[in-house]
Scaffold this motif. Structure first.
Motif, PDB file in Angstrom:
ATOM      1  N   HIS A 314      -1.649  -2.354   5.381  1.00 37.99           N
ATOM      2  CA  HIS A 314      -1.427  -3.659   6.059  1.00 37.99           C
ATOM      3  C   HIS A 314      -2.030  -4.825   5.190  1.00 37.99           C
ATOM      4  CE1 HIS A 314      -1.475  -6.604   9.457  1.00 37.99           C
ATOM      5  NE2 HIS A 314      -2.448  -6.957   8.838  1.00 37.99           N
ATOM      6  N   GLU A 315      -3.073  -4.414   4.489  1.00 33.07           N
ATOM      7  CA  GLU A 315      -3.524  -5.460   3.471  1.00 33.07           C
ATOM      8  C   GLU A 315      -2.567  -5.596   2.182  1.00 33.07           C
ATOM      9  OE1 GLU A 315      -7.411  -3.795   2.848  1.00 33.07           O
ATOM     10  OE2 GLU A 315      -8.357  -4.558   4.608  1.00 33.07           O
ATOM     11  N   TYR A 316      -1.961  -4.655   1.878  1.00 38.86           N
ATOM     12  CA  TYR A 316      -1.238  -4.604   0.774  1.00 38.86           C
ATOM     13  C   TYR A 316       0.268  -5.226   1.090  1.00 38.86           C
ATOM     14  CZ  TYR A 316       1.803  -3.110  -3.080  1.00 38.86           C
ATOM     15  OH  TYR A 316       2.573  -2.657  -4.065  1.00 38.86           O
ATOM     16  N   SER A 324      -5.881  -5.255  12.786  1.00 37.50           N
ATOM     17  CA  SER A 324      -6.575  -5.004  14.037  1.00 37.50           C
ATOM     18  C   SER A 324      -5.786  -3.952  14.792  1.00 37.50           C
ATOM     19  CB  SER A 324      -6.672  -6.287  14.771  1.00 37.50           C
ATOM     20  OG  SER A 324      -5.551  -6.823  15.179  1.00 37.50           O
ATOM     21  N   LEU A 325      -6.491  -3.214  15.563  1.00 43.30           N
ATOM     22  CA  LEU A 325      -6.101  -2.264  16.533  1.00 43.30           C
ATOM     23  C   LEU A 325      -5.735  -2.924  17.728  1.00 43.30           C
ATOM     24  CD1 LEU A 325      -8.175   1.094  15.535  1.00 43.30           C
ATOM     25  CD2 LEU A 325      -5.772   0.463  14.893  1.00 43.30           C
ATOM     26  N   PRO A 326      -4.589  -2.562  18.521  1.00 43.11           N
ATOM     27  CA  PRO A 326      -3.756  -1.361  18.461  1.00 43.11           C
ATOM     28  C   PRO A 326      -2.733  -1.753  17.273  1.00 43.11           C
ATOM     29  CG  PRO A 326      -3.036  -2.574  20.086  1.00 43.11           C
ATOM     30  CD  PRO A 326      -4.482  -3.152  19.767  1.00 43.11           C
ATOM     31  N   HIS A 347      -0.170   8.275   4.700  1.00 40.49           N
ATOM     32  CA  HIS A 347       0.394   7.255   5.618  1.00 40.49           C
ATOM     33  C   HIS A 347       1.947   7.077   4.893  1.00 40.49           C
ATOM     34  CE1 HIS A 347       1.006   3.023   6.628  1.00 40.49           C
ATOM     35  NE2 HIS A 347       0.445   3.382   7.694  1.00 40.49           N
ATOM     36  N   ARG A 348       2.918   6.662   5.665  1.00 42.84           N
ATOM     37  CA  ARG A 348       4.362   6.523   5.097  1.00 42.84           C
ATOM     38  C   ARG A 348       4.873   5.150   5.198  1.00 42.84           C
ATOM     39  NH1 ARG A 348       5.178   9.474   0.921  1.00 42.84           N
ATOM     40  NH2 ARG A 348       7.304   9.195   1.382  1.00 42.84           N
ATOM     41  N   GLY A 349       3.956   3.989   5.594  1.00 40.65           N
ATOM     42  CA  GLY A 349       4.457   2.708   5.983  1.00 40.65           C
ATOM     43  C   GLY A 349       4.903   2.690   7.154  1.00 40.65           C
ATOM     44  N   GLU A 350       6.176   2.050   7.162  1.00 42.28           N
ATOM     45  CA  GLU A 350       6.862   1.801   8.682  1.00 42.28           C
ATOM     46  C   GLU A 350       8.276   2.407   8.625  1.00 42.28           C
ATOM     47  OE1 GLU A 350       6.686  -2.270   8.973  1.00 42.28           O
ATOM     48  OE2 GLU A 350       4.504  -2.504   9.367  1.00 42.28           O
TER      49      GLU A 350
END
Length: 467
Positions: A314-316, A324-326, A347-350
């Protein structure tokens, strides 16, 4: 892994993207198949190999198959339209490369760019060049000419003669020249394919390393120097059609038969003083839709790592917005048959999740644990037990720190001890008594020895589905 935004401009104009999609579908899908198959316009039209299960191995001998190492990278398409070329990721994002950045030359006139050429590729990190390599694995069309031949060997020849030969005429392949030239966005290489009997040669070029308790595999033959996660089997007599994808098979090292889940990460606040409960509700894909699977019960260490990776992603991608969650995420996971639960891998992004039917076969392969020696024995390539009880691979070598993934910090005072080079392979035209020629005749500049120093990896977050 690869961030395609580093190579070209991401297109946001919907009308332009729709026009490019129409051209791409015309090149990738036969009109007859388009009418017969209910294809999804929101899904990239690529051939997705199915997982090789134990029952499938013997059938590989019933017809001619080609084999190749399965590179661990980001699957993509390259579309050349004369004035510009486009990388297409698995989210159907188009990234425009202007001619001054990169173009695909014609063999007859290398000053001219190919028009209506569509290539199936995988973007891999090359440890020799210290930059990404666009590995061409199949071809749909070249300069508007349909290449979806009945025989895979003719497509291999088209990659060699019409893509790699003109590329070598205008772009340097010398390691030092490429490494020192920031204007070269990536190297272009043709995937090496071999006949089935040469599978032991491929395995001989793959070295296993122990990466802080995790198994890791590197394919290394001269200038081909990339992460590996298994083997690909391609039948020679097959059309390049979406409906024939099940004929393409992939075998993976144990622990690498992974599934991509779409996760809804939710937090439940509790009134009894206990800390909040984080839940991971997983979904799989059916075409472009999501269907619920179940809640995944990760170990605390996996859950913490997933949240950390999601935060970094997210920061990238959105540095001006607080995380933030959710949230939602695409997580690559491996099914642990001993615990009956999923283990978080990365993690593979979206990107879209694995299709439901593919996930089932990958779980089956995880349970079977078909080892390398069993695969070779069943194919009559080595003598031994058909189902050895030993570890699926050779004993692991401690990982050379220079082999770190993007974003990992390693001490790089050691050199790779990968030694020994296999004889130059040959390919056959697939017919009895057919001519044989070196597979590397036009890839000769890709086959020179490696420098002794190991590459420094850079921080890049994946934006595409692994091949």
């Amino acid at each position: 892994m690869a961030n395609f935004g580093d190579f070209g401009e991401f297109l946001t104009d919907d009308a332009e993207v729709d026009q490019l999609k129409t051209i791409l579908f015309d090149l990738a899908i036969d009109p007859v198949e388009r009418d017969a198959v209910d294809f999804d316009r929101e899904r990239v039209p690529i051939m997705c190999p199915s997982t090789l299960c134990r029952r499938d191995i013997a059938s590989l001998r019933k017809k001619t198959h080609w084999v190749a190492e399965k590179s661990d990278g980001d699957r993509c398409l390259l579309l050349s339209l004369g004035s510009a070329a486009y990388l297409v990721d698995m989210k159907f994002g188009f990234y425009k490369l202007t001619r001054d950045r990169f173009y695909l030359p014609r063999r007859s006139d290398t000053a001219a760019a190919q028009d209506k050429t569509l290539l199936d590729c995988v973007m891999v990190w090359n440890h020799a060049y210290e930059k990404f390599s666009l590995m061409v694995i199949d071809v749909y069309a070249v300069d508007g000419e349909d290449k979806r031949s009945k025989y895979f060997r003719t497509r291999i020849e088209a990659i060699r003669e019409q893509i790699i030969v003109p590329i070598r005429a205008i772009y340097p392949s010398d390691v030092a020249a490429v490494k020192l030239n920031p204007d070269i966005p990536f190297v272009v290489q043709g995937k090496e394919y071999f006949n089935l009997d040469q599978l032991p040669t491929i395995f001989g070029r793959i070295n296993e390393y122990d990466d802080v308790g995790k198994r890791r595999f590197i394919y290394h033959f001269e200038r081909r120097y990339n992460e590996n996660d298994g083997i690909i089997f391609v039948p020679d007599e097959t059309l390049l059609k979406l409906s024939r994808g099940a004929e393409f098979k992939k075998w993976k090292w144990h622990g690498m038969n992974t599934v991509l889940f779409h996760l809804n990460v939710e937090v439940e606040m509790r009134d009894d003083g206990r800390p909040p409960k984080t839940s991971f509700k997983a979904s799989l894909g059916v075409d472009s839709r999501l269907i619920p699977y179940r809640e995944l019960n990760f170990r605390k260490s996996d859950a913490d790592r997933l949240i950390k990776d999601a935060t970094e992603y997210h920061e990238y991608t959105t540095p001006n917005m607080a995380f933030s969650l959710p949230c939602t995420a695409t997580a690559e996971c491996f099914y642990d048959v001993n615990s009956g639960e999923w283990t978080y891998f990365r993690h593979r992004g979206e990107i879209p999740p694995t299709q439901y039917f593919l996930a089932l076969s990958q779980m089956e392969a995880s349970a079977e644990r078909v080892a390398r020696d069993e695969l070779l024995t069943t194919l009559n390539l080595i003598k031994g037990k058909s189902r050895p009880s030993s570890n699926p691979s050779t004993p692991a070598t401690p990982l050379t720190p220079g082999f770190s993934h993007p974003g990992e910090k390693r001490n790089s005072n050691q050199n790779n001890e990968d030694t020994g080079e296999s004889p130059s392979p040959t390919i056959s035209n697939g017919s009895t008594g057919g001519i044989k020629r070196p597979v590397d005749d036009v890839y000769a500049n890709d086959r020179q020895s490696q420098p002794s120093n190991e590459p420094k990896r850079q921080r890049i977050i994946s934006d595409a589905e692994p091949y």
